[in-house]
Design a protein around this motif. Structure first.
Motif, PDB file in Angstrom:
ATOM      1  N   GLY A  36       0.814  -1.217   0.000  1.00  0.00           N
ATOM      2  CA  GLY A  36       0.000   0.000   0.000  1.00  0.00           C
ATOM      3  C   GLY A  36       0.844   1.262   0.000  1.00  0.00           C
ATOM      4  N   GLU A  37       1.848   1.310   0.870  1.00  0.00           N
ATOM      5  CA  GLU A  37       2.694   2.504   0.936  1.00  0.00           C
ATOM      6  C   GLU A  37       3.530   2.655  -0.331  1.00  0.00           C
ATOM      7  N   TYR A  38       3.954   1.540  -0.895  1.00  0.00           N
ATOM      8  CA  TYR A  38       4.702   1.574  -2.152  1.00  0.00           C
ATOM      9  C   TYR A  38       3.845   2.177  -3.262  1.00  0.00           C
ATOM     10  N   GLN A  39       2.620   1.693  -3.378  1.00  0.00           N
ATOM     11  CA  GLN A  39       1.729   2.190  -4.428  1.00  0.00           C
ATOM     12  C   GLN A  39       1.412   3.667  -4.236  1.00  0.00           C
ATOM     13  N   ASN A  40       1.243   4.105  -2.979  1.00  0.00           N
ATOM     14  CA  ASN A  40       0.988   5.525  -2.715  1.00  0.00           C
ATOM     15  C   ASN A  40       2.142   6.392  -3.207  1.00  0.00           C
ATOM     16  N   TRP A  41       3.372   5.973  -2.902  1.00  0.00           N
ATOM     17  CA  TRP A  41       4.538   6.753  -3.331  1.00  0.00           C
ATOM     18  C   TRP A  41       4.710   6.738  -4.844  1.00  0.00           C
ATOM     19  N   VAL A  42       4.436   5.611  -5.477  1.00  0.00           N
ATOM     20  CA  VAL A  42       4.532   5.546  -6.940  1.00  0.00           C
ATOM     21  C   VAL A  42       3.500   6.491  -7.554  1.00  0.00           C
ATOM     22  N   SER A  43       2.302   6.525  -7.001  1.00  0.00           N
ATOM     23  CA  SER A  43       1.263   7.427  -7.503  1.00  0.00           C
ATOM     24  C   SER A  43       1.672   8.886  -7.335  1.00  0.00           C
ATOM     25  N   ILE A  44       2.240   9.215  -6.185  1.00  0.00           N
ATOM     26  CA  ILE A  44       2.709  10.584  -5.937  1.00  0.00           C
ATOM     27  C   ILE A  44       3.807  10.950  -6.938  1.00  0.00           C
ATOM     28  N   CYS A  45       4.710  10.021  -7.165  1.00  0.00           N
ATOM     29  CA  CYS A  45       5.820  10.250  -8.092  1.00  0.00           C
ATOM     30  C   CYS A  45       5.319  10.520  -9.506  1.00  0.00           C
ATOM     31  N   GLN A  46       4.261   9.863  -9.904  1.00  0.00           N
ATOM     32  CA  GLN A  46       3.754  10.005 -11.268  1.00  0.00           C
ATOM     33  C   GLN A  46       3.110  11.365 -11.525  1.00  0.00           C
ATOM     34  N   GLN A  47       2.798  12.114 -10.475  1.00  0.00           N
ATOM     35  CA  GLN A  47       2.246  13.453 -10.673  1.00  0.00           C
ATOM     36  C   GLN A  47       3.340  14.341 -11.247  1.00  0.00           C
ATOM     37  N   GLU A  48       3.001  15.133 -12.194  1.00  0.00           N
ATOM     38  CA  GLU A  48       4.004  15.963 -12.864  1.00  0.00           C
ATOM     39  C   GLU A  48       4.653  16.986 -11.951  1.00  0.00           C
ATOM     40  N   THR A  49       3.985  17.377 -10.888  1.00  0.00           N
ATOM     41  CA  THR A  49       4.530  18.412 -10.006  1.00  0.00           C
ATOM     42  C   THR A  49       5.539  17.846  -9.013  1.00  0.00           C
ATOM     43  N   PHE A  50       5.706  16.544  -9.001  1.00  0.00           N
ATOM     44  CA  PHE A  50       6.581  15.902  -8.031  1.00  0.00           C
ATOM     45  C   PHE A  50       7.852  15.425  -8.717  1.00  0.00           C
ATOM     46  N   CYS A  51       8.982  15.818  -8.216  1.00  0.00           N
ATOM     47  CA  CYS A  51      10.285  15.495  -8.799  1.00  0.00           C
ATOM     48  C   CYS A  51      10.879  14.277  -8.082  1.00  0.00           C
ATOM     49  N   LEU A  52      11.718  13.530  -8.784  1.00  0.00           N
ATOM     50  CA  LEU A  52      12.364  12.370  -8.170  1.00  0.00           C
ATOM     51  C   LEU A  52      13.188  12.764  -6.942  1.00  0.00           C
ATOM     52  N   PHE A  53      13.816  13.920  -6.995  1.00  0.00           N
ATOM     53  CA  PHE A  53      14.632  14.363  -5.863  1.00  0.00           C
ATOM     54  C   PHE A  53      13.757  14.696  -4.657  1.00  0.00           C
ATOM     55  N   ASP A  54      12.504  15.072  -4.909  1.00  0.00           N
ATOM     56  CA  ASP A  54      11.570  15.321  -3.808  1.00  0.00           C
ATOM     57  C   ASP A  54      11.302  14.035  -3.029  1.00  0.00           C
ATOM     58  N   ILE A  55      11.284  12.927  -3.728  1.00  0.00           N
ATOM     59  CA  ILE A  55      11.087  11.634  -3.052  1.00  0.00           C
ATOM     60  C   ILE A  55      12.244  11.395  -2.089  1.00  0.00           C
ATOM     61  N   GLY A  56      13.459  11.601  -2.565  1.00  0.00           N
ATOM     62  CA  GLY A  56      14.632  11.425  -1.704  1.00  0.00           C
ATOM     63  C   GLY A  56      14.593  12.353  -0.503  1.00  0.00           C
ATOM     64  N   LYS A  57      14.209  13.597  -0.709  1.00  0.00           N
ATOM     65  CA  LYS A  57      14.120  14.551   0.402  1.00  0.00           C
ATOM     66  C   LYS A  57      13.082  14.110   1.416  1.00  0.00           C
ATOM     67  N   ASN A  58      11.929  13.659   0.942  1.00  0.00           N
ATOM     68  CA  ASN A  58      10.876  13.208   1.851  1.00  0.00           C
ATOM     69  C   ASN A  58      11.318  11.993   2.659  1.00  0.00           C
ATOM     70  N   PHE A  59      11.925  11.024   2.002  1.00  0.00           N
ATOM     71  CA  PHE A  59      12.393   9.840   2.710  1.00  0.00           C
ATOM     72  C   PHE A  59      13.522  10.193   3.677  1.00  0.00           C
ATOM     73  N   SER A  60      14.434  11.032   3.237  1.00  0.00           N
ATOM     74  CA  SER A  60      15.572  11.420   4.067  1.00  0.00           C
ATOM     75  C   SER A  60      15.143  12.171   5.322  1.00  0.00           C
TER      76      SER A  60
END
Length: 124
Positions: A36-60
Motif C-alpha cells: 500500500g505505501e509503495y503504491q501511494n509513493w509511486v502514484s505521488i511520483c507520477q504526478q508531474e509536479t513531483f520530482c524524483l529528488f523530492d522523493i529522496g528529500k521526503n524519505f531522508s
C-alpha cells in the motif's frame, strides 16, 4: 502516432517512479515497503509536479529514517558492550583471514558463519 508516444512516456514515467520509490525505501529506510505505501509513493511520483529528488528529500527527512540513523549512530559510538563479542578480538586485524581450529569444533554440526560488516555480507 501521438497516442503511441503518450503511452510510451506514461510507461516510462511509471517504471522510473517504481524504481525510484523502491530505491528510496532501500537506501533511506533499509527495508522493503508494504504494498500500500509503495503504491501511494509511486502514484505521488507520477504526478508531474513531483520530482524524483523530492522523493529522496521526503524519505531522508522522514521520522523513520531519522530514527534509523540515530540507532546506527548509537551502535557505532558504543560498538563494544559487555554482552557482545568484539569482531576485532575474534577475527584479528581487517583483511586477515580468520583461522578456526578443527579440533575445537570436532563432532559439532558444521554450518556456515555469516558475518555482517556494514552493507557487506561474507560467508565462511
Amino acid at each position: 502516432m501521438k497516442q503511441i508516444l503518450a503511452s510510451l512516456q506514461a510507461y516510462y514515467r511509471l517504471r522510473v517512479c517504481q524504481e525510484a520509490v523502491w530505491e528510496a525505501y532501500r537506501i533511506f529506510l533499509d527495508r522493503i515497503p508494504d504494498p500500500g505505501e509503495y503504491q501511494n509513493w509511486v502514484s505521488i511520483c507520477q504526478q508531474e509536479t513531483f520530482c524524483l529528488f523530492d522523493i529522496g528529500k521526503n524519505f531522508s527527512n522522514s521520522q523513520e529514517h531519522l530514527d534509523l540513523l540515530q540507532q546506527r549512530i548509537k551502535q557505532r559510538h558504543f560498538p563494544e558492550r559487555k554482552d557482545e563479542i568484539s569482531t576485532e578480538k575474534t577475527l584479528g586485524a581487517p583483511g586477515e583471514t580468520p583461522v578456526f581450529s578443527p579440533e575445537k569444533n570436532k563432532g559439532k554440526v558444521k554450518s556456515p558463519i555469516i558475518l555482517q560488516l556494514g552493507d557487506n555480507h561474507r560467508q565462511y
